[in-house]
Design a protein around this motif. Structure first.
Motif, short mmCIF file in Angstrom:
data_model
loop_
_atom_site.label_atom_id
_atom_site.label_comp_id
_atom_site.label_asym_id
_atom_site.label_seq_id
_atom_site.Cartn_x
_atom_site.Cartn_y
_atom_site.Cartn_z
N TYR A 26 -45.55 58.82 -61.98
CA TYR A 26 -44.79 59.14 -60.77
C TYR A 26 -43.31 59.18 -61.10
O TYR A 26 -42.78 58.29 -61.76
CB TYR A 26 -45.03 58.11 -59.67
CG TYR A 26 -44.25 58.41 -58.42
CD1 TYR A 26 -44.78 59.23 -57.43
CD2 TYR A 26 -42.96 57.91 -58.24
CE1 TYR A 26 -44.07 59.54 -56.30
CE2 TYR A 26 -42.22 58.22 -57.10
CZ TYR A 26 -42.79 59.03 -56.13
OH TYR A 26 -42.07 59.35 -55.00
N SER A 27 -42.67 60.23 -60.65
CA SER A 27 -41.21 60.33 -60.72
C SER A 27 -40.79 61.31 -59.65
O SER A 27 -41.57 62.17 -59.22
CB SER A 27 -40.76 60.81 -62.11
OG SER A 27 -41.11 62.17 -62.30
N THR A 28 -39.55 61.18 -59.22
CA THR A 28 -39.04 62.08 -58.19
C THR A 28 -39.07 63.53 -58.65
O THR A 28 -39.46 64.42 -57.90
CB THR A 28 -37.60 61.69 -57.82
OG1 THR A 28 -37.58 60.32 -57.38
CG2 THR A 28 -37.06 62.58 -56.71
N GLU A 29 -38.71 63.75 -59.91
CA GLU A 29 -38.68 65.12 -60.42
C GLU A 29 -40.08 65.71 -60.50
O GLU A 29 -40.29 66.88 -60.19
CB GLU A 29 -38.02 65.16 -61.79
CG GLU A 29 -37.82 66.59 -62.30
CD GLU A 29 -37.01 66.64 -63.58
OE1 GLU A 29 -36.65 67.75 -64.00
OE2 GLU A 29 -36.75 65.57 -64.15
N GLN A 31 -42.67 64.89 -58.58
CA GLN A 31 -43.12 65.17 -57.22
C GLN A 31 -42.48 66.45 -56.68
O GLN A 31 -43.12 67.26 -56.01
CB GLN A 31 -42.81 63.99 -56.29
CG GLN A 31 -43.52 62.70 -56.66
CD GLN A 31 -45.02 62.86 -56.83
OE1 GLN A 31 -45.70 63.40 -55.96
NE2 GLN A 31 -45.55 62.40 -57.95
N GLU A 32 -41.21 66.65 -57.00
CA GLU A 32 -40.53 67.87 -56.57
C GLU A 32 -41.13 69.09 -57.26
O GLU A 32 -41.32 70.15 -56.65
CB GLU A 32 -39.04 67.77 -56.88
CG GLU A 32 -38.24 68.99 -56.43
CD GLU A 32 -36.78 68.88 -56.80
OE1 GLU A 32 -36.04 69.85 -56.54
OE2 GLU A 32 -36.37 67.83 -57.34
N CYS A 33 -41.46 68.92 -58.55
CA CYS A 33 -42.04 70.03 -59.30
C CYS A 33 -43.44 70.37 -58.77
O CYS A 33 -43.84 71.54 -58.73
CB CYS A 33 -42.11 69.67 -60.78
SG CYS A 33 -42.31 71.09 -61.87
N GLU A 182 -34.88 67.87 -46.91
CA GLU A 182 -34.88 66.44 -46.62
C GLU A 182 -34.13 66.15 -45.32
O GLU A 182 -33.24 66.91 -44.91
CB GLU A 182 -34.20 65.67 -47.76
CG GLU A 182 -34.98 65.64 -49.05
CD GLU A 182 -34.23 64.92 -50.15
OE1 GLU A 182 -34.87 64.49 -51.10
OE2 GLU A 182 -32.99 64.80 -50.04
N SER A 291 -27.45 67.97 -53.35
CA SER A 291 -28.35 66.82 -53.44
C SER A 291 -29.45 66.82 -52.38
O SER A 291 -30.41 66.07 -52.48
CB SER A 291 -27.55 65.51 -53.33
OG SER A 291 -26.92 65.41 -52.06
N ARG A 292 -29.31 67.68 -51.35
CA ARG A 292 -30.35 67.75 -50.31
C ARG A 292 -31.45 68.69 -50.79
O ARG A 292 -31.25 69.89 -50.91
CB ARG A 292 -29.77 68.24 -48.98
CG ARG A 292 -30.75 68.06 -47.83
CD ARG A 292 -30.19 68.53 -46.51
NE ARG A 292 -31.16 68.32 -45.45
CZ ARG A 292 -31.22 68.99 -44.33
NH1 ARG A 292 -30.34 69.95 -44.10
NH2 ARG A 292 -32.13 68.74 -43.42
N ARG A 293 -32.64 68.15 -51.02
CA ARG A 293 -33.71 68.92 -51.64
C ARG A 293 -34.85 69.19 -50.67
O ARG A 293 -34.87 68.70 -49.55
CB ARG A 293 -34.25 68.17 -52.87
CG ARG A 293 -33.17 67.93 -53.92
CD ARG A 293 -33.72 67.33 -55.17
NE ARG A 293 -32.70 67.15 -56.19
CZ ARG A 293 -32.96 66.74 -57.41
NH1 ARG A 293 -34.19 66.46 -57.79
NH2 ARG A 293 -31.97 66.60 -58.28
N THR A 295 -38.65 68.82 -49.38
CA THR A 295 -39.71 67.82 -49.37
C THR A 295 -40.97 68.43 -48.77
O THR A 295 -40.91 69.41 -48.03
CB THR A 295 -39.32 66.57 -48.54
OG1 THR A 295 -39.01 66.97 -47.20
CG2 THR A 295 -38.11 65.88 -49.15
#
Length: 303
Positions: A26-29, A31-33, A182, A291-293, A295
């Motif tokens: 698990y990592s933020t990157e 999950q975004e990918c 987000e 920075s707003r991505r 989700t």
């Protein structure tokens, strides 16, 4: 460290997920990918054959055959040839395990979730060895990639082509996930408020110059234009933060550069502290925009 992080099988015609690998990392990157991968899976009909989406430190590779797409997320330094060897073997195992007719008839997402066991075995082999299994010819894959290189897919173009409204992406099918920006942060709200204040100040000064001094000198004309361009740039920054726009990572810095140029031109009509205030607000707004991505809002898919 694993280099193949995620695998995904989907139907090409409608992007219906058929199977996927179980998450062990698990990592933020990551999950975004995964969110980007699912967006791409809805557009596979437009990208026959092989394709690649580059996403910072992670790359998405995909290939399709007989109406089924096989997709993976790999580390950016993982060899492209090995990634496509992995997908080729994944496809061979999938079609040998399930009938094509059954694949086309299913309507429930992840109807072949038990295939995850096979995915895990193939993933383990590729992550712990430097070569594919004997079923796959690396030479053949290299030759195919040289003759027909994978299509380089621009993620921004795919996202905007899906349609956006008020910062939301609307993807068809009731079981499909939806995507949105987000939730706005407190700092983001502050940047919008300050941008509105700066924009209003620029507009008031610009209109004032137009009304009283526009015909007096070319220097006054230039200042009026600079104020109005700064006002438009502030408004555009607010829009970029609140709504999804294709190419926002390029447009936000462009707006910042315009604001810097305008404020430097207006030096003399504004003191140094006013210049610093306007430039500080512009920099804060740009940072918040970038920075707003996106989700993912998961729908109830019954599994």
């Amino acid at each position: 460290m694993s280099m193949i992080l995620f695998a995904y099988v989907a139907r090409v015609t409608d992007g219906l997920p058929l199977s996927a690998s179980t998450d062990f990392e698990y990592s933020t990157e990551l999950q975004e990918c995964k969110m980007h991968l699912k967006i791409v899976s809805k557009m596979l009909g437009q990208f026959p054959g092989r394709g690649t989406v580059k996403n910072n430190q992670l790359h998405i590779h995909f290939t399709s055959s007989q109406g089924v797409a096989y997709m993976t997320i790999c580390c950016s330094y993982y060899p492209t040839t090995m990634a496509y060897c992995f997908l080729e073997e994944l496809g061979m195992e999938f079609v040998s395990s399930f009938e094509v007719a059954k694949i086309q008839l299913v309507s429930r997402p992840y109807a072949f979730l038990e295939f995850d066991n096979v995915i895990q075995k193939i993933k383990w082999h590729y992550n712990h060895s430097n070569r594919p299994s004997l079923k796959i010819s690396v030479t053949n894959i290299q030759r195919e990639l040289k003759v027909t290189p994978p299509r380089q897919v621009n993620l921004d173009d795919i996202v905007i082509s899906n349609g956006t409204l008020n910062g939301h992406l609307h993807l068809c099918s009731g079981s499909a996930p939806s995507y949105r920006l987000e939730i706005v942060s407190a700092l983001g709200i502050l940047s919008v408020i300050l941008n509105i204040v700066c924009g209003a100040l620029n507009l008031i000064r610009g209109v004032h110059l137009i009304e009283h001094n526009f015909q007096d000198s070319n220097e006054e004309k230039g200042s009026a234009v600079a104020f109005l361009v700064a006002f438009i740039s502030c408004a555009f920054q607010c829009y970029l933060y609140l709504f999804y726009v294709s190419g926002r990572t390029i447009k936000a810095p462009v707006a910042l550069v315009l604001l810097c140029i305008c404020n430097l031109y207006l030096f003399g009509l504004r003191n140094i502290w006013q210049i610093f205030f306007h430039l500080g607000v512009a920099c804060l707004s740009t940072q918040q925009i970038l920075s707003r991505r996106m989700t993912e809002r998961l729908a109830d898919c019954g599994v």
